[in-house]
Structures are given as C-alpha cells and as structure tokens.
Write an enzyme that holds these catalytic residues in place. Structure first.
Site, mmCIF file in Angstrom:
data_model
loop_
_atom_site.group_PDB
_atom_site.id
_atom_site.type_symbol
_atom_site.label_atom_id
_atom_site.label_comp_id
_atom_site.label_asym_id
_atom_site.label_seq_id
_atom_site.Cartn_x
_atom_site.Cartn_y
_atom_site.Cartn_z
ATOM 1 N N HIS A 95 0.465 0.266 -9.697
ATOM 2 C CA HIS A 95 -0.283 -0.628 -8.799
ATOM 3 C C HIS A 95 -0.773 -1.867 -9.553
ATOM 4 C CE1 HIS A 95 -3.022 -0.705 -4.992
ATOM 5 N NE2 HIS A 95 -2.590 -1.915 -5.297
ATOM 6 N N ARG B 54 0.850 -1.187 0.000
ATOM 7 C CA ARG B 54 0.000 0.000 0.000
ATOM 8 C C ARG B 54 0.886 1.237 0.000
ATOM 9 N NH1 ARG B 54 -3.248 -2.889 -1.638
ATOM 10 N NH2 ARG B 54 -5.343 -3.395 -0.857
ATOM 11 N N GLU C 15 -3.019 7.632 -4.648
ATOM 12 C CA GLU C 15 -3.512 7.064 -5.914
ATOM 13 C C GLU C 15 -4.989 7.413 -6.108
ATOM 14 O OE1 GLU C 15 -2.932 2.842 -6.220
ATOM 15 O OE2 GLU C 15 -0.897 2.926 -5.439
#
EC number: 1.1.1.290
Length: 378
Positions: free
Chosen positions: A254, A208, A237
C-alpha cells in the site's frame, strides 16, 4: 491549542507547530489517552476515525492527509459538529507513476509493446484522469468506466464495466471503496469479472484492497487462469493473504501513493484547511519543503521509445524495490506497517531533469511529467 499528528506525516511537526502545540503519535492504534485534551487530529489512512474513537473527546477538527476517506465516518463528524478536510488528489501523480513502473516492467519481461494494448481505467477521478492523459500522450488506447460521472453527465466517453472487461488488455482500478449503494465498489472485481478477463490480461489494483475480491482472485490464479496481477492494496490490511502474494506478479504494501511530493501535498493541504478553519489562514509553497533531488541532469539522445522510457521511469522509481521486501516479511505480524513507516524516500518524475537533443522527445517527456528541455545537438 493541542494538535495530534500521525508520526509518519512528513513536515507535519514543522507546519502545525505554527498553529499550536504538536504531538506526534502512531496512527495504528491511536493512543486514546492523547485525545483527552486535543483540539485537532491529523491522520492517514491507517486510522479509523469514527464515533467510537472520538465520542466525548474535545476534538474540533480532523484532517486526513490522504485522497481516500473511507477510513473516516464523515457523516458522524458532521453530526458531531467536527470540522473535516481530506487531501484529494495529493498522491494521484504518485499512483499513476506506480502504474507505469509496473506496466513497463511487465512489458519488458513479457516482450510486448504498450502501444499494442488497450487500457481500461475503472474510476476516472484524480488518478484515473491523469493516467488517461499520460497513456494517451504515448498513443496508447484507453477505455473509461465511471458510472457516477457518467450519470452526472460529466465530460468523457464512458463505457460499461462489461465493455472494459471484454475489450481491455489491462484493467486498472482507481475507485473509492463504497460498501453499498448504487455505486457499490466492494468486490467490484468479483469472481465472474476476473474469469471474464481476456487471456493474458493484466489486472491492477492500487485503490482499496476490497475493490478486488482477494479470495476469488486467488481461486482463479490457483486454477491456472492466464492473468498478470499487480496489487498494492489488500483485503484485511495490515494482514494480507500470503498465498495470494505468492501468486501475483507484483505485490507491494500500500505504497503506490508514497512519493515525497505526494506526502508533502497531503500534509500541506490539511494544514491549509485547518489554518483556515481556525481563522489563521496560511499557504505553503511545496518547493519550499522538498529537499534537493539526488539526480543531477540526464542527457537523452534521439527519440523516446519504450525501452528508453522504461529506463528513465525506473531510474526514478522501479516498483520491484517494493515487491521484494514485502515477500520477505509477509505473514509476520507488524511487518506490513513497518515497511510503510520506514519507507525509503521516493520522488516523482518531475524530479528528473532531462536534456533532449530531440524536440519531440522533450515535448513528450514534459507531457508525461518529467522536467525536460530541448537543447539541439551541436
């Protein structure tokens, strides 16, 4: 029965149509009007599931086709009587293979052997355990840090984070995001930790974004700290710090867990959970969903060394294919999500069939997750 599924969940339409009427919707943002008469919602990590999204809606079940759940307010779902399921471990193999692809690229570029490096793994869950197993199969030393598991008395030689920072040449993060509490991971890699890393260390974050303090990391890199950085996840993000992207060695949008196998596992896990929830339990064999691989068979002569492993790994997946597109569009609104939505098909190492004339090479490749067999040379 109306089931909403994220439009980017592979196989979701086909599977969930066995249970009811399926409507595919964008995950960011979810069209709220569609929730007014829906019974179930299947999401990915881009969708924030909480009271503000679902209060007053008839949703009875939420599934997320992801291992992580920090985008879901599980406590509120439980309070509201809404069923919930995630897909733990669905993309663990994919993330491990992303880390290997990155490390083998850096090793070739900088001229070092992974056998001479110590890898510190922070977070020893589905990803961390698999990463440890594959590294140790190659004879690479690992150090493990996982305070929750250590406190529970789980099996493992767990060390403190300070010890990993002191001794690891490579530090890779695979934790959930906890914003507070005794096991807080928000900015676990803060400025103090980053500055304390060994000169020439490699820092990897594929869990994360906010586990690593992006502002502090950029400050250290701007000041010339000798550090290689691999980031698949970013604070804020789908926005990201473009200046930080310019400084890191590998930057991707990601997608570390984005193999076809990983996505299919995520979808099937929440499908099976929902089918059980409604009393029509069904099971799906993963190989009945996956297409044939693009590879035929590869013949490998002799033992397995690092350059050969690098060629095999990058034949299946070279991380640089995802680094370059992000750099081209970074900072342009909507492009981060577009890269994820239109992601090129990517397979796992198990899709590569390798015929080895060396028995030890075949055995090692199998331990690493390749589909390898031994056929002695004639």
């Amino acid at each position: 029965m109306k089931i909403l599924v994220d439009e980017n969940m592979p196989y979701a339409r086909d599977l969930f149509s066995r249970l009811g009427e399926v409507t595919a919707v964008p995950g960011r943002p979810i069209p709220v009007a569609q929730l007014a008469d829906a019974d179930a919602l299947m999401v990915r990590s881009v969708t924030k599931v909480n009271e503000s999204l679902l209060a007053g809606k008839p949703i009875k079940f939420v599934g997320t086709a992801t291992a992580g759940t920090d985008h879901v307010d599980e406590a509120w779902l439980k309070q509201a009587g809404i069923g919930f399921s995630a897909a733990p471990g669905c993309n663990a193999i994919a993330v491990v293979e992303y880390v290997f692809s990155s490390l083998l690229m850096l090793a070739e570029r900088d001229g070092f052997s992974l056998h001479d490096r110590t890898v510190g793994i922070v977070g020893v869950g589905n990803v961390g355990r698999r990463l440890q197993a594959r590294l140790e199969a190659l004879g690479i030393k690992t150090l493990l840090c996982d305070p929750p598991r250590a406190d529970r008395g789980d099996e493992g030689d767990f060390r403190s984070l300070d010890e990993l920072v002191q001794h690891a040449d490579i530090l890779t993060f695979h934790t959930p995001l906890f914003k507070d509490g005794p096991y807080k991971t928000l900015h676990l890699a803060d400025e103090k930790l980053i500055r304390s890393l060994k000169p020439g260390a490699i820092l990897i974050n594929a869990c994360r974004g906010a586990v690593v303090d992006n502002t502090a990391l950029l400050t250290c890199l701007n000041e010339g700290q000798k550090l290689s950085v691999v980031l698949d996840v970013w604070e804020g993000e789908p926005e990201l710090n473009v200046e930080l992207l310019k400084k890191v060695d590998i930057g991707t949008p990601h997608i570390a867990g984005y193999t076809l196998e990983g996505k299919a596992r995520g979808t099937t896990q929440v499908f099976e959970a929902y089918s059980k929830f409604i009393g029509h339990e069904q099971h799906v064999a993963l190989d009945t969903l996956l297409p044939a691989t693009e590879f035929g068979r590869i013949t490998l002569h002799g033992p397995l060394d690092q350059p050969t492993l690098k060629r095999l790994v990058h034949l299946v997946y070279d991380v640089r294919r995802d680094d370059a597109p992000l750099r081209k569009v970074a900072g342009i609104p909507g492009e981060f999500d577009k890269l994820r939505k239109n992601y090129l098909e990517r397979r796992e190492w198990s899709s590569l069939y390798v015929i080895c004339d060396d028995a030890s090479a075949a055995s090692l490749l199998c331990k690493l997750g390749f589909n390898a067999v031994h056929h002695p040379a004639r």
